[in-house]
Design a protein around this motif. Structure first.
Motif, mmCIF file in Angstrom:
data_model
loop_
_atom_site.group_PDB
_atom_site.id
_atom_site.type_symbol
_atom_site.label_atom_id
_atom_site.label_comp_id
_atom_site.label_asym_id
_atom_site.label_seq_id
_atom_site.Cartn_x
_atom_site.Cartn_y
_atom_site.Cartn_z
ATOM 1 N N UNK A 1 57.484 25.846 61.287
ATOM 2 C CA UNK A 1 58.317 25.680 62.462
ATOM 3 C C UNK A 1 59.589 26.487 62.484
ATOM 4 N N UNK A 2 59.768 27.453 61.610
ATOM 5 C CA UNK A 2 60.955 28.313 61.624
ATOM 6 C C UNK A 2 60.661 29.568 60.813
ATOM 7 N N UNK A 3 61.308 30.666 61.194
ATOM 8 C CA UNK A 3 61.141 31.938 60.500
ATOM 9 C C UNK A 3 62.324 32.203 59.594
ATOM 10 N N UNK B 1 63.505 27.868 65.540
ATOM 11 C CA UNK B 1 63.068 26.530 65.170
ATOM 12 C C UNK B 1 62.158 25.930 66.235
ATOM 13 N N UNK B 2 61.162 25.199 65.780
ATOM 14 C CA UNK B 2 60.298 24.396 66.649
ATOM 15 C C UNK B 2 59.870 23.178 65.854
ATOM 16 N N UNK B 3 59.350 22.142 66.503
ATOM 17 C CA UNK B 3 58.929 20.947 65.765
ATOM 18 C C UNK B 3 57.872 21.270 64.720
ATOM 19 N N UNK B 4 58.031 20.704 63.542
ATOM 20 C CA UNK B 4 57.079 20.914 62.447
ATOM 21 C C UNK B 4 55.978 19.857 62.553
ATOM 22 N N UNK B 5 54.684 20.251 62.539
ATOM 23 C CA UNK B 5 53.601 19.309 62.762
ATOM 24 C C UNK B 5 53.546 18.149 61.777
#
Length: 392
Positions: A324-326, A382-386
């Motif tokens: 969810x992030x680089x 950032x995005x939600x982590x599964x």
């Protein structure tokens, strides 16, 4: 005891380690990868880059399908024979690759070998029955191999168009049929190991390309310096992958809510770009060693930093898909390398080589210092982590 260790199985019945038969297959694959590199290295241009990509992509998808197929089965004599037959088909593809776009016999050998390889993998998956429906990535792969075979009987632009269409369609197939991939069982240990071995093969191509060019020329101080810098670049690329990225892939395979997503986006697509970047590095470093002090004023001088940039930037994508992030460090290094690529045609080749080495060593050193001192690597996008799990 050693024999038992090599055949160790995971709790879900999947394979946990690579077998000797798989490693033998990898040797054959290394020859095929080397052949695609020679296509681009012989005359670097957009046309030869496209040809090399057309030859590399079927080899890549065939290898991916072999890795996925054998992870589901226990090693037996039948499976060993299947891998040997697949190796022979891959060998035929490698032999034909340099002239497959221009020669009729070579095109027939390349496409026919690919069709045989696809039929072998289709039979292997049929015996294991991981798919509930007839249409799935393995059976569809046979259709694309038939298209390549049909294209082998035409010439010139028609062959290139048919092959490019079939290869592109096969490349997007895992995305289109992603739900079917959920039916397969994936090994969290075996698959990351297999893809890591492919990275080793591609890194080895850099060693071979540089060594071959160096041994063909007069031994000078500039050549020795170029050899040292090329080796440093190879070591730094190895460190970028195996220090943090390889453990992260295995961690993601164990914790991701849908491991098939990791297999598709990180292993299948992401690693194809990683390998392509390494092959560009191999060609670029080989050309540099051949003329270390020259200023080419040619776009091909940018192959080395472009390949290294692809390698670094792809980690941003794969980490984003997994967690969810680089990583800002690798995105930053990739952008710096692209900047270097813009000026590479106007610099002495050894200067481009040295700057690439410095940038790669710097990003590795920065990441090592951040991890060793307990600091977090800065992240972007950032995005939600599964799964709620994240690896620094």
């Amino acid at each position: 005891m050693f024999h038992h260790h090599r055949h160790e199985r995971a709790a879900d019945g999947t394979r946990s380690r690579a077998t000797w038969a798989e490693l033998f297959y990898d040797i054959v694959l290394a020859f095929g990868v080397s052949q695609t590199t020679h296509i681009l290295g012989h005359s670097p241009s957009w046309a030869t880059f496209g040809q090399a990509l057309l030859m590399l992509t079927p080899l890549w998808w065939a290898w991916v399908d072999v890795a996925l197929a054998v992870t589901m089965v226990e090693e037996t004599h039948v499976e060993r024979l299947l891998l040997l037959a697949a190796g022979l088909a891959t060998y035929g593809m490698g032999v034909a690759a340099p002239r497959a776009m221009s020669g009729h016999a070579e095109a027939a050998l390349f496409a026919g070998s690919y069709l045989v390889l696809r039929l072998l993998m289709g039979e292997a998956t049929r015996r294991e029955r991981p798919f509930a429906r007839t249409i799935h990535p393995y059976s569809a792969g046979v259709v694309f191999a038939l298209a390549l075979t049909a294209g082998a009987f035409v010439s010139g632009p028609a062959r290139a168009a048919i092959w490019a269409g079939a290869i592109l369609a096969e490349a997007v197939l895992p995305a289109v049929m992603s739900r079917r991939l959920h039916a397969m069982t994936y090994s969290a240990a075996h698959l990351p190991e297999r893809f890591g071995l492919f990275i080793i093969i591609a890194l080895g191509e850099n060693i071979l390309a540089v060594g071959a060019r160096a041994s063909a020329g007069a031994l000078t101080a500039a050549l020795v310096a170029a050899l040292v810098l090329s080796f440093v670049i190879g070591g730094a690329l190895w460190w970028l992958y195996f220090h943090l990225a390889a453990p992260a892939v295995e961690h993601s395979m164990r914790t991701h809510r849908t491991p098939a997503t990791v297999v598709r986006d990180v292993l299948s697509y992401g690693h194809l770009v990683l390998v392509l970047g390494l092959l560009l590095v191999a060609v670029g470093t080989g050309n540099t060693v051949a003329h270390p002090t020259g200023v080419s004023h040619d776009p091909s001088a940018a192959l080395l930093p472009i390949g290294a940039a692809l390698f670094a930037l792809t980690f941003g994508y794969t980490r984003w898909r997994m967690f969810g992030a680089a990583s800002a460090t690798r995105i930053g290094a990739g952008l710096c390398l692209l900047g270097l690529a813009a000026g590479a045609p106007f610099l002495p080749a050894i200067a481009t080589l040295g700057a690439t080495a410095v940038l790669l060593v710097a990003v590795n050193g920065l990441e090592h210092w951040l991890v060793a001192t307990g600091r977090r690597v800065p992240l972007l996008f950032h995005r939600p982590v599964p799964t709620g799990h994240e690896l620094t």
